[in-house]
Scaffold this motif. Structure first.
Motif, PDB file in Angstrom:
ATOM      1  N   ALA A   1      41.460  28.388  37.422  1.00  0.00           N
ATOM      2  CA  ALA A   1      42.645  28.826  36.668  1.00  0.00           C
ATOM      3  C   ALA A   1      42.611  30.326  36.421  1.00  0.00           C
ATOM      4  CB  ALA A   1      42.728  28.085  35.343  1.00  0.00           C
ATOM      5  N   GLY A   2      41.410  30.922  36.390  1.00  0.00           N
ATOM      6  CA  GLY A   2      41.304  32.352  36.061  1.00  0.00           C
ATOM      7  C   GLY A   2      41.665  32.588  34.612  1.00  0.00           C
ATOM      8  N   ILE A   3      42.445  33.646  34.340  1.00  0.00           N
ATOM      9  CA  ILE A   3      42.786  33.959  32.951  1.00  0.00           C
ATOM     10  C   ILE A   3      43.965  33.121  32.449  1.00  0.00           C
ATOM     11  CG2 ILE A   3      41.924  36.311  33.227  1.00  0.00           C
ATOM     12  CD1 ILE A   3      44.873  37.231  33.254  1.00  0.00           C
ATOM     13  N   LYS A   4      44.571  32.354  33.319  1.00  0.00           N
ATOM     14  CA  LYS A   4      45.730  31.551  32.931  1.00  0.00           C
ATOM     15  C   LYS A   4      45.284  30.240  32.293  1.00  0.00           C
ATOM     16  CE  LYS A   4      49.362  33.394  35.835  1.00  0.00           C
ATOM     17  NZ  LYS A   4      50.563  33.047  36.633  1.00  0.00           N
ATOM     18  N   PRO A   5      46.115  29.669  31.422  1.00  0.00           N
ATOM     19  CA  PRO A   5      45.728  28.432  30.737  1.00  0.00           C
ATOM     20  C   PRO A   5      45.701  27.215  31.656  1.00  0.00           C
ATOM     21  CG  PRO A   5      47.992  29.038  30.173  1.00  0.00           C
ATOM     22  CD  PRO A   5      47.412  30.196  30.930  1.00  0.00           C
TER      23      PRO A   5
ATOM     24  N   ASP B   1      44.938  38.462  37.726  1.00  0.00           N
ATOM     25  CA  ASP B   1      45.673  37.922  36.587  1.00  0.00           C
ATOM     26  C   ASP B   1      46.377  36.610  36.949  1.00  0.00           C
ATOM     27  OD1 ASP B   1      47.513  38.890  38.357  1.00  0.00           O
ATOM     28  OD2 ASP B   1      48.604  40.127  36.909  1.00  0.00           O
ATOM     29  N   ASP B   2      45.888  35.951  38.002  1.00  0.00           N
ATOM     30  CA  ASP B   2      46.554  34.744  38.494  1.00  0.00           C
ATOM     31  C   ASP B   2      45.511  33.650  38.739  1.00  0.00           C
ATOM     32  OD1 ASP B   2      48.524  33.069  39.422  1.00  0.00           O
ATOM     33  OD2 ASP B   2      49.279  34.426  40.964  1.00  0.00           O
ATOM     34  N   ASN B   3      45.980  32.455  39.103  1.00  0.00           N
ATOM     35  CA  ASN B   3      45.065  31.413  39.560  1.00  0.00           C
ATOM     36  C   ASN B   3      44.411  31.890  40.846  1.00  0.00           C
ATOM     37  OD1 ASN B   3      47.629  29.008  38.746  1.00  0.00           O
ATOM     38  ND2 ASN B   3      45.991  29.770  37.419  1.00  0.00           N
ATOM     39  N   LEU B   4      43.201  31.360  41.122  1.00  0.00           N
ATOM     40  CA  LEU B   4      42.443  31.851  42.271  1.00  0.00           C
ATOM     41  C   LEU B   4      41.991  30.679  43.135  1.00  0.00           C
ATOM     42  CD1 LEU B   4      41.026  33.121  39.357  1.00  0.00           C
ATOM     43  CD2 LEU B   4      40.631  34.950  41.009  1.00  0.00           C
ATOM     44  N   THR B   5      42.324  30.721  44.426  1.00  0.00           N
ATOM     45  CA  THR B   5      41.950  29.641  45.337  1.00  0.00           C
ATOM     46  C   THR B   5      41.562  30.215  46.686  1.00  0.00           C
ATOM     47  OG1 THR B   5      43.412  28.046  44.273  1.00  0.00           O
ATOM     48  CG2 THR B   5      42.730  27.557  46.525  1.00  0.00           C
ATOM     49  N   ALA B   6      40.453  29.692  47.239  1.00  0.00           N
ATOM     50  CA  ALA B   6      40.006  30.088  48.573  1.00  0.00           C
ATOM     51  C   ALA B   6      39.435  28.871  49.285  1.00  0.00           C
ATOM     52  CB  ALA B   6      38.959  31.195  48.496  1.00  0.00           C
ATOM     53  N   VAL B   7      39.775  28.734  50.550  1.00  0.00           N
ATOM     54  CA  VAL B   7      39.207  27.693  51.415  1.00  0.00           C
ATOM     55  C   VAL B   7      38.666  28.377  52.657  1.00  0.00           C
ATOM     56  CG1 VAL B   7      39.670  25.630  52.798  1.00  0.00           C
ATOM     57  CG2 VAL B   7      40.815  25.933  50.601  1.00  0.00           C
TER      58      VAL B   7
END
Length: 586
Positions: free
Chosen positions: A25-29, A237-243
Motif C-alpha cells: 500500500a505504501g503511504i496510502k491507507p 506517494d502511491d501503491n507499489l507493485t512489481a512482478v
C-alpha cells in the motif's frame, strides 16, 4: 504486502520460468494495486495456454479502484484458461479483456452521477512456448531486460494537462469500447520481464532498475521486493507493485505450427455407434439439425459418459460459423452454474473440430410442459426460479443467451434445470457485431425470442427476460402469451397488432397479480418490460400491490372479487413456502 514466488516447468516442452511479485500500500491507507503470476498445474494447459503475469492499478479517484484491479487480474486468469485450444493467445486475451471491460463499465455506470466507479490500468504477459504476448491499457508498464538493455514494451496512455498534471486517457471500465495495445516478443534465454505500477517505475531510475535486475545474488522474488523498497525510499506517494519473470529455459520447438493446425481442424464426418474419435466411443446420436449434431459418447480411458457436439458439414467453408462454434465452448467454460450444462475441458489433442459437455439424463422442458398441462404451482415456480438462476449466471459473465426456449432447457432425473445451448449467445464487449436471430423453417422457435431481436435490435438482459416470462407463461398455462400469431410477424407493425392473452383464461387459478407480472415480463414495449430478472422473480413470488388494483379497461373479467382474493391468498402461501424451501435447499 502481498508477494509470491513461482517456478514452473512445462514437462513436455521444457519451458522454465521463475517469478516473484511484491505489492504494498505504501503511504496510502489501502492497496488498490493487484498482481498475479499463474502457471496451471494441468500439463495440457501449461503447454497450450502457457503462463500469465499481470499487474493492475486501481484508479485512485474511483470509488472502487481496488475492486476493479482485483477483478481484472483474477478474471483475466480464470477466463484465459477457459479459452478453447483453437484460439491464439492474442485472440483469447483480447476477448477476455473485452468482457472484463464491459463488466467494469457496467459497474462504473452505476456510479456515473458521482463520477466514481470501477476503473483500473492493466498490463499482462502471456508466456506461451517461445513467445511472449503482452496486453496493455493505462500507465502500468512492461519492461524487458535483454543483453544489458532495458526496453519498455508498453506506452503510457496518459494526457498531460497544465502544471504537469497527468491523467489517464485509457483504463479498463472507462468506456464501452476498449482499445487494447497488443504485442508479441520472441523469448530468449535469460530474458527478464518487469511489470510495475506507476508507484514503482515513476520513483526508481532506469539505471537502478537495471542494476537490481542484473544482480545474480537475488532471485526473482527478492528483485521485486528490492524495487518496491527503493521506490518507497525514494518518496513514492502511491501503491507499489512489481512482478519479475525470468526465462530460465526455452522449448526446442514452437507451438505456432500446432496453433495453425488447430484453427484448421477438419469437421468430423457423420458419426455412427461404435466409431471412436480421439478416445471417445460413440454410443448413439442424440440430436441432429442443419447446424450441428449431438452424440452420446463414452471416454474409453475413464468410462465417463459425455455429450459430443460436432459442427455440420454444411458450414465447412463458413469462417463465421466456425468462429461461432468455437466461441460456444469458450462461453460454456466461463459459466459455472448448477443450472447451466457443464462444458468439459479437452485434455487430449483433437484431430477434429468438436467440444464436450456433461450428459444430462432427463427430458427437455418442452416435453415436460406437454405432459404437465396444469402443474402444481410450487413445482412450476421452482422451475422458473431455476431457469432465472441459470440466466443470471450468463449475465454475470456479461453474456446474453438470446435464444432461450423450452427445447434448450433440460430437467435432469431429479427435476432440476440445466440450460444446454450456447449457439446464439451474445458476448458484451466483443468485437463481434450483433446479428438478428433467424429461424428459417423452424416453426415455433421465434415464439420465445424477443421481437426486438428479430427486428435487429439488441435489447440485452431485457431480451432474456422476455424469453423467461414467455416460458413461465407456458409452464403455467400450456399456451403462449400472444398465441401462434407471433410466428407470422415480420415487421414492427405486425408485433404492435398483437394482444396479450390473460393467463387466467387458460388456467383459472392464476391470480391477477401473477398474470400482470407475466404480462409485464413479456411486454413488447420495452418501457413497460422489467429491467432485471431479480425484479421479475420477486413479483412472481410476492404480490406487487400495484397489480392488485382493478383496471376495468384491461381486466374486465378479473375484478377484485372474493374468489380472486381467496385464490391469491392460496398462491401467496404456496409460493412463499416454496421460496423458503428453495432458499433453504440452496
Amino acid at each position: 504486502m502481498h508477494s509470491e514466488t513461482a517456478t514452473a516447468t512445462d514437462r513436455s516442452q521444457q519451458l522454465e520460468l521463475r517469478a516473484g511479485s511484491c505489492s504494498r500500500a505504501g503511504i496510502k491507507p489501502q492497496n488498490e494495486d493487484a498482481a498475479v503470476f499463474h502457471w496451471p498445474a494441468d500439463p495440457h494447459l501449461q503447454e497450450y495456454l502457457g503462463a500469465v503475469a499481470a499487474v493492475a492499478d486501481g484508479v485512485s479517484s474511483a470509488e472502487a479502484g481496488a475492486l476493479a484491479s482485483s477483478t481484472a487480474t483474477e478474471q483475466f486468469v480464470s477466463d484465459y484458461y477457459r479459452a478453447p485450444d483453437t484460439w491464439s493467445a492474442a485472440r483469447a486475451g483480447q476477448k477476455v479483456l473485452a468482457s472484463i471491460n464491459s463488466k467494469l463499465y457496467r459497474k462504473s455506470h452505476e456510479f456515473a452521477q458521482e463520477e466514481k466507479g470501477y476503473l483500473c490500468t492493466f498490463s499482462a504477459l502471456v508466456f506461451k512456448s517461445r513467445t511472449g504476448h503482452f496486453f496493455h491499457v493505462g500507465d502500468s508498464r512492461i519492461q524487458l531486460l535483454r543483453d544489458d538493455k532495458l526496453e519498455c514494451l508498453t506506452r503510457d496512455h496518459t494526457v498531460t494537462l497544465g502544471h504537469r498534471r497527468r491523467i489517464l486517457a485509457r483504463a479498463l471500465g472507462m468506456d464501452t469500447g476498449l482499445q487494447v495495445d497488443y504485442g508479441r516478443v520472441d523469448l530468449e534465454l535469460g530474458d527478464q520481464f518487469l511489470l510495475t505500477s506507476d508507484g514503482v517505475h515513476d520513483f526508481v531510475p532506469k539505471v537502478t532498475t537495471m542494476e537490481v535486475l542484473r544482480r545474480d545474488d537475488l532471485d526473482a522474488q527478492q528483485k521485486a521486493e528490492t524495487l518496491v523498497r527503493y521506490a518507497e525510499e525514494n518518496g513514492s506517494d502511491d501503491n507499489l507493485t512489481a512482478v519479475v519473470v525470468e526465462v530460465a529455459a526455452l522449448p526446442a520447438t514452437t507451438l505456432d505450427e500446432y496453433s495453425h493446425q488447430l484453427t484448421r481442424l477438419p469437421f468430423p464426418p457423420p458419426l455412427e455407434p461404435g466409431m471412436v474419435l480421439d478416445g471417445y466411443a460413440v454410443e448413439r446420436e442424440l440430436f441432429s439439425s442443419q447446424r450441428s449434431q449431438l452424440y452420446l459418447v463414452r471416454d474409453t480411458e475413464t468410462g465417463e459418459t459425455l455429450v459430443m457436439k460436432t459442427p455440420s458439414v454444411n458450414y465447412e467453408d463458413d469462417i463465421h460459423y466456425i468462429d461461432r462454434f468455437v466461441q460456444e465452448e469458450w462461453i460454456g467454460l466461463r459459466i459455472q452454474s448448477d443450472r447451466v450444462v457443464r462444458i468439459c475441458r479437452q485434455n487430449r489433442q483433437r484431430t477434429a473440430l468438436y467440444y464436450l459437455m456433461e450428459y444430462v439424463e432427463g427430458c427437455t422442458l418442452e416435453s415436460w410442459i406437454a405432459r404437465n398441462r396444469f402443474p402444481k404451482p410450487a413445482e412450476a415456480f421452482r422451475i422458473v426460479r431455476e431457469i432465472a438462476d441459470g440466466l443470471t449466471a450468463f449475465h454475470e459473465q456479461e453474456t446474453i443467451h438470446q435464444d432461450l426456449k423450452p427445447a434448450n432447457i433440460m430437467l435432469d432425473s431429479a427435476g432440476h434445470v440445466k440450460i444446454i445451448d450456447f449457439g446464439s449467445v451474445y458476448v458484451a464487449g466483443s468485437a463481434e457485431v450483433f446479428r438478428p436471430l433467424q429461424h428459417p423453417g423452424a416453426l415455433g422457435t421465434a415464439s420465445y425470442s424477443d421481437p426486438h431481436y428479430i427486428l435487429g435490435h439488441n435489447t440485452g438482459i431485457q431480451g432474456d427476460i422476455y424469453a423467461l416470462a414467455t416460458i413461465a407463461y407456458e409452464i403455467f398455462t400450456g399456451e403462449l402469451p400472444y398465441g401462434e400469431e407471433i410466428n407470422e410477424c415480420r415487421s414492427r407493425a405486425d408485433y404492435e397488432q398483437l394482444s396479450y392473452r390473460a393467463a387466467s383464461q387458460f388456467n383459472p387459478v392464476i391470480p391477477i397479480w401473477f398474470d400482470r407480472t407475466l404480462e409485464r415480463g413479456c411486454a413488447i414495449d420495452l418501457g413497460r418490460r422489467y429491467h432485471t430478472i431479480a425484479e421479475f422473480i420477486t413479483d412472481l413470488g410476492n404480490p406487487n400491490p400495484e397489480y392488485l388494483r382493478d383496471d376495468p379497461s384491461e381486466y374486465k373479467s378479473q375484478n377484485a372479487s372474493l374468489f380472486w382474493k381467496i385464490l391469491s391468498g392460496l398462491w401467496i402461501v404456496t409460493l412463499l413456502a416454496v421460496i423458503a424451501l428453495f432458499s433453504a435447499g440452496s
